[in-house]
Design an enzyme around this catalytic site. Sequence first.
Site, PDB file in Angstrom:
ATOM      1  N   SER A  40       0.920  -1.373   0.105  1.00  0.00           N
ATOM      2  CA  SER A  40       0.124  -0.031  -0.104  1.00  0.00           C
ATOM      3  C   SER A  40       0.792   1.309  -0.102  1.00  0.00           C
ATOM      4  O   SER A  40       0.396   2.392  -0.274  1.00  0.00           O
ATOM      5  CB  SER A  40      -0.966  -0.171   1.265  1.00  0.00           C
ATOM      6  OG  SER A  40      -1.883  -0.988   1.258  1.00  0.00           O
ATOM      7  N   CYS A 158     -11.578  -7.370  22.373  1.00  0.00           N
ATOM      8  CA  CYS A 158     -12.969  -6.758  22.382  1.00  0.00           C
ATOM      9  C   CYS A 158     -14.171  -7.587  23.080  1.00  0.00           C
ATOM     10  O   CYS A 158     -15.083  -6.985  23.508  1.00  0.00           O
ATOM     11  CB  CYS A 158     -13.391  -6.566  20.674  1.00  0.00           C
ATOM     12  SG  CYS A 158     -13.130  -7.913  19.583  1.00  0.00           S
ATOM     13  N   GLY A 190     -15.650  -8.430  14.143  1.00  0.00           N
ATOM     14  CA  GLY A 190     -14.394  -8.851  14.898  1.00  0.00           C
ATOM     15  C   GLY A 190     -13.482  -9.699  14.059  1.00  0.00           C
ATOM     16  O   GLY A 190     -12.322  -9.708  14.490  1.00  0.00           O
ATOM     17  N   LYS A 215      -8.203 -15.840  25.251  1.00  0.00           N
ATOM     18  CA  LYS A 215      -8.102 -14.571  25.624  1.00  0.00           C
ATOM     19  C   LYS A 215      -9.281 -14.041  26.549  1.00  0.00           C
ATOM     20  O   LYS A 215      -9.114 -13.266  27.646  1.00  0.00           O
ATOM     21  CB  LYS A 215      -8.218 -13.733  24.390  1.00  0.00           C
ATOM     22  CG  LYS A 215      -7.245 -13.908  23.401  1.00  0.00           C
ATOM     23  CD  LYS A 215      -7.408 -12.984  22.047  1.00  0.00           C
ATOM     24  CE  LYS A 215      -6.461 -13.033  20.945  1.00  0.00           C
ATOM     25  NZ  LYS A 215      -7.041 -12.748  19.695  1.00  0.00           N
ATOM     26  N   HIS A 253     -20.804  -7.353  20.264  1.00  0.00           N
ATOM     27  CA  HIS A 253     -20.580  -8.535  20.705  1.00  0.00           C
ATOM     28  C   HIS A 253     -21.369  -8.505  22.064  1.00  0.00           C
ATOM     29  O   HIS A 253     -21.526  -7.601  22.938  1.00  0.00           O
ATOM     30  CB  HIS A 253     -19.069  -8.661  21.201  1.00  0.00           C
ATOM     31  CG  HIS A 253     -18.164  -9.001  20.165  1.00  0.00           C
ATOM     32  ND1 HIS A 253     -18.489  -9.085  18.977  1.00  0.00           N
ATOM     33  CD2 HIS A 253     -16.769  -8.814  20.151  1.00  0.00           C
ATOM     34  CE1 HIS A 253     -17.411  -9.181  18.106  1.00  0.00           C
ATOM     35  NE2 HIS A 253     -16.433  -9.283  19.015  1.00  0.00           N
ATOM     36  N   ASN A 339     -18.176  -3.946  19.360  1.00  0.00           N
ATOM     37  CA  ASN A 339     -16.963  -4.321  19.211  1.00  0.00           C
ATOM     38  C   ASN A 339     -15.837  -3.460  18.666  1.00  0.00           C
ATOM     39  O   ASN A 339     -14.592  -3.656  18.967  1.00  0.00           O
ATOM     40  CB  ASN A 339     -17.018  -5.943  18.837  1.00  0.00           C
ATOM     41  CG  ASN A 339     -17.292  -5.852  17.448  1.00  0.00           C
ATOM     42  OD1 ASN A 339     -18.596  -5.711  17.124  1.00  0.00           O
ATOM     43  ND2 ASN A 339     -16.547  -6.439  16.295  1.00  0.00           N
ATOM     44  N   THR A 340     -15.970  -2.915  17.557  1.00  0.00           N
ATOM     45  CA  THR A 340     -14.971  -2.023  16.933  1.00  0.00           C
ATOM     46  C   THR A 340     -14.876  -0.415  17.564  1.00  0.00           C
ATOM     47  O   THR A 340     -14.020   0.206  17.314  1.00  0.00           O
ATOM     48  CB  THR A 340     -15.238  -1.988  15.304  1.00  0.00           C
ATOM     49  OG1 THR A 340     -16.223  -1.173  14.856  1.00  0.00           O
ATOM     50  CG2 THR A 340     -15.295  -3.316  14.535  1.00  0.00           C
TER      51      THR A 340
END
Length: 362
Positions: A40, A158, A190, A215, A253, A339-340
């Site tokens: 990129s 998250c 996610g 996690k 989530h 979640n984001t």
Amino acid sequence: MKKFKVGIIGATGMVGQRFASLLENHPWFEPVLVAASPRSAGKTYEEAVGARWCMPTPMPEKMKDFIVMDATADVEKIASLVDFVFCAVDMKKDEIKALEEKYAKAECPVVSNNSAHRFTADVPMVVPELNAAHTDVIEAQRKRLGTKRGFIAVKSNCSLQSYVPAIYPLDKAGYKVKDVLVCTYQAISGAGKTFETWPDMVDNVIPYIGGEEEKSEQEPLKIWGKVEDGVIKTASEPNFTAQCIRVPVSNGHMGAVFVRFEDKVPSKEEILKIWNEFSAEPQEMELPSAPKQFLHYFTEDNMPQTKLHRDLEGGMAVSIGRLREDTQYDYKFVCLSHNTLRGAAGGAVLLAELLCKQGYMD
């Protein structure tokens, strides 16, 4: 508060795009550069992302013409142009660890969305409302790295940011939590996907997300830990067990939570009072990204709902519902977070705001 110049490392991915959107009109942070993989590098940000832009708002006009820098080759140059960076790269864990330390050693603080350093003992893993004091370990980390300004701070996974914020305040209020069982129902974003890029998820549920259960069981214990002798000593309790499931939802989530207390069990009214009155450093400091009320409880049996409540308070609040006694555990309830936003880029931006207020970015 002065304006801090910031860079986004890993800017072309879904979390990187979310960082770009959140920083567009941020009162403290001015994005001045983006960086990504060598394929990129050299393109404009608009060219590099192309049709993969998946945010609900357009790419920030100011950032469209940013020339994408090489995240791995241009470390020294990037460090000279910014006050700190957000990191959301898609690389192998060992490569991420090395890259983030390289930025820190170039005297560039790193606020990371990645999991690579979550269990590095002197790297704080912070949910700002819960364990803001863990940033105290940064001075010991700087000594290890040999830096004056540079350091790494990370946000947690998250999925656990939906349910841990509901459990932690109960424990800290004196009701010692012994056992937690949680089943998480996690959105496809996610995995960095949309329904267009992952058509197999339409009308489907996948009962496995690689690495997620480990996690979800281990990271809360670092949040419960304490800073001692220049490291964060991970707690041994509560005991967490998790099952993580991918569901056909774009964002958000949800966790179905079962909690058992050590001895003293709060009443339902006491739990609701703790949740309703809970606030912490982000609210007291009036950080720009902090929700006015972190925890929202819904009394209706069919609430919270992902589609209706994931964007509560800009996606930075946690929604809770269906608190009731259980036949095997003491209580069960459901939790929801975006979640984001709260779980990824938004949580990292809030962490950066906390670090700025604490003076670590000076």
